[in-house]
Design a protein around this motif. Sequence first.
Motif, PDB file in Angstrom:
ATOM      1  N   ASP A 116       0.822  -1.211   0.000  1.00 15.49           N
ATOM      2  CA  ASP A 116       0.000   0.000   0.000  1.00 15.49           C
ATOM      3  C   ASP A 116       0.854   1.259   0.000  1.00 15.49           C
ATOM      4  O   ASP A 116       0.541   2.244  -0.679  1.00 15.49           O
ATOM      5  N   MET A 120       0.854   4.334  -2.592  1.00 11.42           N
ATOM      6  CA  MET A 120       0.671   5.736  -2.216  1.00 11.42           C
ATOM      7  C   MET A 120       1.817   6.618  -2.708  1.00 11.42           C
ATOM      8  O   MET A 120       1.625   7.800  -2.970  1.00 11.42           O
ATOM      9  N   LEU A 458     -12.423  -0.595   1.708  1.00 11.54           N
ATOM     10  CA  LEU A 458     -11.083   0.000   1.613  1.00 11.54           C
ATOM     11  C   LEU A 458     -10.102  -0.895   0.867  1.00 11.54           C
ATOM     12  O   LEU A 458      -8.929  -0.544   0.710  1.00 11.54           O
ATOM     13  N   CYS A 460      -8.705  -3.882   1.625  1.00 18.16           N
ATOM     14  CA  CYS A 460      -7.593  -4.330   2.452  1.00 18.16           C
ATOM     15  C   CYS A 460      -8.042  -5.543   3.261  1.00 18.16           C
ATOM     16  O   CYS A 460      -9.225  -5.906   3.249  1.00 18.16           O
ATOM     17  N   LYS A 469      -4.992   3.485   5.426  1.00 19.79           N
ATOM     18  CA  LYS A 469      -5.885   4.035   4.384  1.00 19.79           C
ATOM     19  C   LYS A 469      -6.891   5.008   4.981  1.00 19.79           C
ATOM     20  O   LYS A 469      -7.221   6.033   4.366  1.00 19.79           O
ATOM     21  N   THR A 472      -5.129   8.277   5.484  1.00 24.67           N
ATOM     22  CA  THR A 472      -4.836   8.908   4.204  1.00 24.67           C
ATOM     23  C   THR A 472      -6.085   9.524   3.579  1.00 24.67           C
ATOM     24  O   THR A 472      -6.038  10.605   2.969  1.00 24.67           O
TER      25      THR A 472
END
Length: 476
Positions: A116, A120, A458, A460, A469, A472
């Motif tokens: 992840d 990002m 999400l 995940c 997440k 973010t």
Amino acid sequence: MQPDHTVSVDDAVHLLVMIGDLSMGQPTDQSIRTARLAERIALADGAGRAGCAHARLVALLRWSGCTANAPGFATLLGDDVGGRDAMLRHALPPGHPLNFATVAPLARIHCEVAGDIAGMLGLPAEVEAGLRHVWEWHDGSGTPQGLRAPAIPAVVYVTSLSGDLEILARTRGLDDALHMIRAWGGSKYPAALAELAARHAAGWLAELDAPACPADEPLLTRQVPLMLIADMIELKLPWLTGYSRRVAELAQRAAALAGLAPEQQRCLGRAALIHGIGRVAVPNTVWERAGKLGSADWEAVHLVPYWTARAGTQVPALRAEAALASHVYERLDGSGYFRNLDAEALAMPQRLLAAAGAHAALCAARPWRAACGEDEAARILADEARAGRFDADAVALVVNAAGGQAPAAPARKGVLSEREIEVLKRISLGDSNKEAARVMQISPSTVRTHIESIFRKLECSTRAAATLKGLTLGLI
């Protein structure tokens, strides 16, 4: 908080490198050395320019998920930092509880968060794939998915082999390192790749130890949020989630009230976001100990701001911010650390940062105490100021900043329902399903249903990845 708290991808990667090395109990150049070996192995194996660059990036970032599973390693090994160092050196004592069954869930957390983070940062898909599978073995006995060749990206083998070579040659000697690497040929990585590395290992390692290594090529100069670094650090201790963001907010607002120049306000906010870098070098058991810390524990804690200061040497673009951040625990009467400075050496930015850090900490729950209310936090800090440890004006400014109107929350865009956001907030702080259910006055099975929905929305599968997440996206 101002929207310009960004750094280049190159600087973000090098911050993550240092955090990862400290978290794993390694020297702060371990991942850099490993990345240089990975480039050499990839090139000798026939990789092109892009393949070598991908190998370098995966090797640099292979520890970037290690804060996320630190709580699990602390539970498993007692010392998440020293235990993982022993694991990497293959020096765990007999009878230790580390095995495939116990490490697989931790590897899954690590790989998901590392992947992840690569996403990002906008890194190439090949790098993200390598990080998501970095603990897989050639023969299918790795984790988290038990993949076997040819489903495993080739960069995984290069990264694994370069890491083994660097750590084992440094800690056990080259002969033992090559013996172990050859023994893993055909299981951990292809036998031909292990033999290739063994033939060139002495020369490659000598090049690393030469007075001047070739300069690394820069990565991407695209800007990414510095908050990502703060969030990644705080995955180590879930009860810290969002702490550095709050310190940054308080410090900047207090600096504005004090009339400091905009550049000083900006530097304070950025310093607050990275002030926790050195915290990852200290085992979780120290941070979560309810009783009085022993002298050895305090020695480790006193080095926290030192390691934060060292970040400025690895990332020159953040040298001023790292230097300021390393003053967060200094006190006017000289009782702070790590420099034991006194009032004469501490200007208003340092004083504001210290007060903001203390205020934010008091107002947040810790494993050994409940959160203080803002009035109680203000009283405690005022008492500390009267005792000569904090600057009274800085404390007043931070208290006023804390009482001001909070900045508008970012739009949530309907990603999660309000109830799901509440559940995410609870689990991001380390609550179990039962603990979240008790606070929210719902059943554990309802919490579990919400978590399944959060994971699905999400995209995940672990709480750490959902927390990252959620931060973010501005959900928590």
